[in-house]
Design a protein around this motif. Structure first.
Motif, mmCIF file in Angstrom:
data_model
loop_
_atom_site.group_PDB
_atom_site.id
_atom_site.type_symbol
_atom_site.label_atom_id
_atom_site.label_comp_id
_atom_site.label_asym_id
_atom_site.label_seq_id
_atom_site.Cartn_x
_atom_site.Cartn_y
_atom_site.Cartn_z
ATOM 1 N N THR A 6 24.572 -51.087 -35.909
ATOM 2 C CA THR A 6 24.876 -49.655 -35.834
ATOM 3 C C THR A 6 23.673 -48.823 -36.243
ATOM 4 O OG1 THR A 6 27.182 -50.120 -36.360
ATOM 5 C CG2 THR A 6 26.440 -47.853 -36.636
ATOM 6 N N TYR A 7 23.001 -49.205 -37.334
ATOM 7 C CA TYR A 7 21.825 -48.475 -37.768
ATOM 8 C C TYR A 7 20.702 -48.553 -36.733
ATOM 9 C CZ TYR A 7 23.769 -47.789 -42.412
ATOM 10 O OH TYR A 7 24.536 -47.392 -43.462
ATOM 11 N N ILE A 10 21.599 -46.133 -33.886
ATOM 12 C CA ILE A 10 21.377 -44.752 -34.317
ATOM 13 C C ILE A 10 19.884 -44.446 -34.361
ATOM 14 C CG2 ILE A 10 21.674 -43.112 -36.230
ATOM 15 C CD1 ILE A 10 24.219 -43.685 -34.652
ATOM 16 N N LYS A 47 20.862 -34.479 -34.030
ATOM 17 C CA LYS A 47 20.146 -35.406 -34.915
ATOM 18 C C LYS A 47 20.582 -35.226 -36.362
ATOM 19 C CE LYS A 47 15.757 -35.926 -34.456
ATOM 20 N NZ LYS A 47 14.322 -35.700 -34.266
ATOM 21 N N LEU A 50 23.959 -36.893 -36.855
ATOM 22 C CA LEU A 50 23.842 -38.348 -36.887
ATOM 23 C C LEU A 50 23.281 -38.836 -38.218
ATOM 24 C CD1 LEU A 50 22.531 -39.179 -33.310
ATOM 25 C CD2 LEU A 50 24.724 -39.812 -34.303
ATOM 26 N N PHE A 54 25.703 -41.006 -40.669
ATOM 27 C CA PHE A 54 25.486 -42.441 -40.815
ATOM 28 C C PHE A 54 24.558 -42.793 -41.973
ATOM 29 C CE2 PHE A 54 27.061 -42.196 -36.514
ATOM 30 C CZ PHE A 54 27.916 -43.277 -36.467
#
Length: 88
Positions: A6-7, A10, A47, A50, A54
């Motif tokens: 996931t990181y 992103i 951005k 996000l 996260f």
């Protein structure tokens, strides 16, 4: 907590959005300056959301903290508008 996949996704999305902001101003045959500025602001908001969601782990926090952060950002926006108005 999110996993490495996931990181990584992103991170790639943030990289693409950052490149898109550069492209807006370099392709001046396609994008006018107003379009480039508007697109840059929209991409900056995406951005920021996000990163806050996260990397700062706001998605995992209780909703009350998210609401408090939203109110704080709105107050900073109001202060910025008030400062800009007083300069004129």
């Amino acid at each position: 907590m999110a996993d490495v996949r996931t990181y990584s996704i992103i991170y790639v999305v943030l990289l693409v959005l950052g490149t898109a902001k550069f492209v807006f101003f370099e392709l001046d045959q396609i994008f006018t300056e107003q379009m480039a500025i508007t697109g840059t602001v929209i991409l900056a908001v995406i951005k920021s959301l996000l990163i806050a969601g996260f990397y700062m782990h706001l998605r995992e926090e209780p909703r009350s903290i998210s609401y408090m952060m939203t109110i704080a950002v709105f107050m900073v926006f109001l202060l910025t508008v008030a400062a800009g108005y007083s300069i004129q």
